[in-house]
Design a protein around this motif. Structure first.
Motif, PDB file in Angstrom:
ATOM      1  N   LEU A 112       0.828  -1.210   0.000  1.00 26.10           N
ATOM      2  CA  LEU A 112       0.000   0.000   0.000  1.00 26.10           C
ATOM      3  C   LEU A 112       0.863   1.261   0.000  1.00 26.10           C
ATOM      4  CD1 LEU A 112      -2.855  -1.025   2.457  1.00 26.10           C
ATOM      5  CD2 LEU A 112      -3.006  -0.714  -0.026  1.00 26.10           C
ATOM      6  N   VAL A 113       1.993   1.208   0.683  1.00 30.85           N
ATOM      7  CA  VAL A 113       2.917   2.342   0.659  1.00 30.85           C
ATOM      8  C   VAL A 113       3.376   2.605  -0.778  1.00 30.85           C
ATOM      9  CG1 VAL A 113       5.252   3.099   1.323  1.00 30.85           C
ATOM     10  CG2 VAL A 113       3.695   2.157   3.051  1.00 30.85           C
ATOM     11  N   VAL A 114       3.692   1.541  -1.499  1.00 29.58           N
ATOM     12  CA  VAL A 114       4.172   1.693  -2.883  1.00 29.58           C
ATOM     13  C   VAL A 114       3.069   2.231  -3.780  1.00 29.58           C
ATOM     14  CG1 VAL A 114       5.024   0.481  -4.946  1.00 29.58           C
ATOM     15  CG2 VAL A 114       5.949  -0.084  -2.681  1.00 29.58           C
ATOM     16  N   TRP A 115       1.951   1.485  -3.888  1.00 30.32           N
ATOM     17  CA  TRP A 115       0.965   1.816  -4.918  1.00 30.32           C
ATOM     18  C   TRP A 115      -0.053   2.867  -4.511  1.00 30.32           C
ATOM     19  CZ3 TRP A 115       2.744  -3.419  -5.083  1.00 30.32           C
ATOM     20  CH2 TRP A 115       3.554  -3.657  -6.195  1.00 30.32           C
ATOM     21  N   PHE A 116      -0.302   3.038  -3.232  1.00 33.43           N
ATOM     22  CA  PHE A 116      -1.148   4.151  -2.809  1.00 33.43           C
ATOM     23  C   PHE A 116      -0.269   5.360  -2.490  1.00 33.43           C
ATOM     24  CE2 PHE A 116      -3.032   6.575   0.745  1.00 33.43           C
ATOM     25  CZ  PHE A 116      -4.033   7.202   0.023  1.00 33.43           C
ATOM     26  N   GLY A 117       0.716   5.166  -1.621  1.00 35.15           N
ATOM     27  CA  GLY A 117       1.544   6.283  -1.188  1.00 35.15           C
ATOM     28  C   GLY A 117       2.392   6.899  -2.294  1.00 35.15           C
ATOM     29  N   LEU A 118       3.254   6.064  -2.894  1.00 30.08           N
ATOM     30  CA  LEU A 118       4.169   6.602  -3.901  1.00 30.08           C
ATOM     31  C   LEU A 118       3.466   6.960  -5.204  1.00 30.08           C
ATOM     32  CD1 LEU A 118       7.339   4.341  -3.454  1.00 30.08           C
ATOM     33  CD2 LEU A 118       6.812   6.539  -2.384  1.00 30.08           C
ATOM     34  N   PHE A 119       2.658   6.030  -5.717  1.00 28.44           N
ATOM     35  CA  PHE A 119       2.049   6.276  -7.027  1.00 28.44           C
ATOM     36  C   PHE A 119       0.856   7.234  -6.947  1.00 28.44           C
ATOM     37  CE2 PHE A 119       4.752   2.881  -8.212  1.00 28.44           C
ATOM     38  CZ  PHE A 119       4.901   2.931  -9.586  1.00 28.44           C
ATOM     39  N   SER A 120      -0.101   6.934  -6.085  1.00 28.41           N
ATOM     40  CA  SER A 120      -1.327   7.743  -6.060  1.00 28.41           C
ATOM     41  C   SER A 120      -1.123   9.098  -5.390  1.00 28.41           C
ATOM     42  CB  SER A 120      -2.454   6.984  -5.351  1.00 28.41           C
ATOM     43  OG  SER A 120      -2.760   5.813  -6.070  1.00 28.41           O
ATOM     44  N   VAL A 121      -0.515   9.098  -4.212  1.00 30.29           N
ATOM     45  CA  VAL A 121      -0.375  10.358  -3.485  1.00 30.29           C
ATOM     46  C   VAL A 121       0.730  11.225  -4.096  1.00 30.29           C
ATOM     47  CG1 VAL A 121       0.152  11.406  -1.246  1.00 30.29           C
ATOM     48  CG2 VAL A 121      -1.294   9.367  -1.353  1.00 30.29           C
ATOM     49  N   ILE A 122       1.943  10.682  -4.146  1.00 37.24           N
ATOM     50  CA  ILE A 122       3.055  11.510  -4.631  1.00 37.24           C
ATOM     51  C   ILE A 122       3.008  11.653  -6.151  1.00 37.24           C
ATOM     52  CG2 ILE A 122       5.565  11.724  -4.767  1.00 37.24           C
ATOM     53  CD1 ILE A 122       5.634  10.380  -1.974  1.00 37.24           C
ATOM     54  N   GLY A 123       2.913  10.520  -6.867  1.00 34.00           N
ATOM     55  CA  GLY A 123       2.888  10.591  -8.332  1.00 34.00           C
ATOM     56  C   GLY A 123       1.629  11.250  -8.871  1.00 34.00           C
ATOM     57  N   GLY A 124       0.482  10.866  -8.328  1.00 32.13           N
ATOM     58  CA  GLY A 124      -0.787  11.393  -8.832  1.00 32.13           C
ATOM     59  C   GLY A 124      -1.087  12.806  -8.382  1.00 32.13           C
ATOM     60  N   ALA A 125      -0.972  13.057  -7.081  1.00 30.48           N
ATOM     61  CA  ALA A 125      -1.355  14.368  -6.559  1.00 30.48           C
ATOM     62  C   ALA A 125      -0.248  15.412  -6.737  1.00 30.48           C
ATOM     63  CB  ALA A 125      -1.743  14.254  -5.083  1.00 30.48           C
ATOM     64  N   TYR A 126       0.986  15.064  -6.394  1.00 29.88           N
ATOM     65  CA  TYR A 126       2.055  16.056  -6.509  1.00 29.88           C
ATOM     66  C   TYR A 126       2.559  16.192  -7.942  1.00 29.88           C
ATOM     67  CZ  TYR A 126       6.266  18.760  -5.906  1.00 29.88           C
ATOM     68  OH  TYR A 126       7.219  19.741  -6.032  1.00 29.88           O
ATOM     69  N   PHE A 127       2.959  15.063  -8.548  1.00 32.68           N
ATOM     70  CA  PHE A 127       3.539  15.133  -9.888  1.00 32.68           C
ATOM     71  C   PHE A 127       2.501  15.101 -10.998  1.00 32.68           C
ATOM     72  CE2 PHE A 127       7.245  13.814  -7.395  1.00 32.68           C
ATOM     73  CZ  PHE A 127       8.176  14.724  -7.863  1.00 32.68           C
ATOM     74  N   GLN A 128       1.224  14.991 -10.640  1.00 32.21           N
ATOM     75  CA  GLN A 128       0.121  15.090 -11.603  1.00 32.21           C
ATOM     76  C   GLN A 128       0.279  14.134 -12.787  1.00 32.21           C
ATOM     77  OE1 GLN A 128      -2.597  17.841 -11.286  1.00 32.21           O
ATOM     78  NE2 GLN A 128      -1.906  17.051  -9.323  1.00 32.21           N
ATOM     79  N   MET A 129       0.686  12.900 -12.501  1.00 30.64           N
ATOM     80  CA  MET A 129       0.945  11.946 -13.580  1.00 30.64           C
ATOM     81  C   MET A 129      -0.308  11.584 -14.359  1.00 30.64           C
ATOM     82  SD  MET A 129       2.023   8.682 -11.224  1.00 30.64           S
ATOM     83  CE  MET A 129       1.876   7.294 -12.308  1.00 30.64           C
ATOM     84  N   TRP A 130      -1.475  11.871 -13.815  1.00 28.89           N
ATOM     85  CA  TRP A 130      -2.731  11.591 -14.503  1.00 28.89           C
ATOM     86  C   TRP A 130      -2.880  12.405 -15.781  1.00 28.89           C
ATOM     87  CZ3 TRP A 130      -5.676  15.924 -15.047  1.00 28.89           C
ATOM     88  CH2 TRP A 130      -5.447  16.972 -14.147  1.00 28.89           C
ATOM     89  N   GLN A 131      -2.085  13.455 -15.950  1.00 29.83           N
ATOM     90  CA  GLN A 131      -2.223  14.332 -17.113  1.00 29.83           C
ATOM     91  C   GLN A 131      -1.637  13.754 -18.394  1.00 29.83           C
ATOM     92  OE1 GLN A 131      -1.960  18.607 -16.813  1.00 29.83           O
ATOM     93  NE2 GLN A 131      -1.452  18.400 -14.634  1.00 29.83           N
ATOM     94  N   THR A 132      -0.870  12.678 -18.299  1.00 36.70           N
ATOM     95  CA  THR A 132      -0.315  12.066 -19.501  1.00 36.70           C
ATOM     96  C   THR A 132      -0.924  10.675 -19.675  1.00 36.70           C
ATOM     97  OG1 THR A 132       1.564  11.045 -18.364  1.00 36.70           O
ATOM     98  CG2 THR A 132       1.866  13.300 -19.166  1.00 36.70           C
ATOM     99  N   GLU A 133      -0.935  10.200 -20.886  1.00 41.28           N
ATOM    100  CA  GLU A 133      -1.532   8.899 -21.175  1.00 41.28           C
ATOM    101  C   GLU A 133      -0.830   7.769 -20.417  1.00 41.28           C
ATOM    102  OE1 GLU A 133      -2.386   6.005 -25.019  1.00 41.28           O
ATOM    103  OE2 GLU A 133      -2.026   8.134 -25.358  1.00 41.28           O
ATOM    104  N   LEU A 134       0.481   7.744 -20.461  1.00 43.87           N
ATOM    105  CA  LEU A 134       1.240   6.704 -19.769  1.00 43.87           C
ATOM    106  C   LEU A 134       1.091   6.827 -18.250  1.00 43.87           C
ATOM    107  CD1 LEU A 134       3.135   4.303 -20.130  1.00 43.87           C
ATOM    108  CD2 LEU A 134       5.043   5.907 -20.170  1.00 43.87           C
ATOM    109  N   GLY A 135       1.167   8.051 -17.748  1.00 38.22           N
ATOM    110  CA  GLY A 135       1.003   8.277 -16.321  1.00 38.22           C
ATOM    111  C   GLY A 135      -0.388   7.906 -15.838  1.00 38.22           C
TER     112      GLY A 135
END
Length: 161
Positions: A112-135
């Motif tokens: 959960l730390v990896v896929w919720f914490g790193l990907f969803s919280v940091i990657g999704g919310a901070y780095f806004q990875m949802w804005q690209t197709e691959l992200g």
């Protein structure tokens, strides 16, 4: 039967974590490219402004990638140890079986730390990875993994009598 199912599901969590770590290592340059793209916050059209800086340092990108892989491996090894402990005690008394879940729950928690914490919280919310197709595709996958691991964690954590 329930104890065997719990053990099997924890083994699948271990396999999921270890397979993703292995895929990242086998495809190290592609994984680096993906992490670099996310950290650079490039191609953000919907929300072009950011609350903090992008990361463009090669060294920091490698550190982030190896942190992800190391945590995937850690989650997998903890869950594998937990599955083994649970398997060994599946026919024992309830107190002993419930105690054997310690590593399984730690492995699920690390997943959960990896896929919720790193990907969803940091990657999704901070780095806004949802804005690209691959992200966006990776964020959707991370959501699936986090939900499935969370469900397994809740199921395994339910007391056995």
């Amino acid at each position: 039967m329930i104890r065997t199912l719990k053990t099997l599901l924890v083994a699948f969590v271990a396999l999921l974590c270890l397979l993703y770590a292995a895929q990242n290592l086998v495809n190290l340059q592609a994984a680096y490219g993906f992490v670099a793209a996310v950290l650079s916050m490039s191609d953000h059209v919907a929300y072009p402004d950011h609350i903090g800086p992008a990361i463009e340092s090669r060294a920091l990108t490698w550190i982030v990638l190896f942190t992800i892989v190391a945590l995937e491996i850690l989650a997998g090894l903890l869950a594998a140890r937990g599955a083994l402990d649970m398997w060994k005690t599946r026919r024992g008394d309830a107190v002993r079986f419930n105690r054997s879940k310690q590593y399984a729950l730690a492995g699920c928690g690390m997943g959960l730390v990896v896929w919720f914490g790193l990907f969803s919280v940091i990657g999704g919310a901070y780095f806004q990875m949802w804005q690209t197709e691959l992200g966006g595709a990776s964020l959707n996958g991370a959501f699936q993994f986090a939900v499935l691991i969370g469900i397994v964690m809740l199921f395994v954590n339910s007391p056995d009598s």
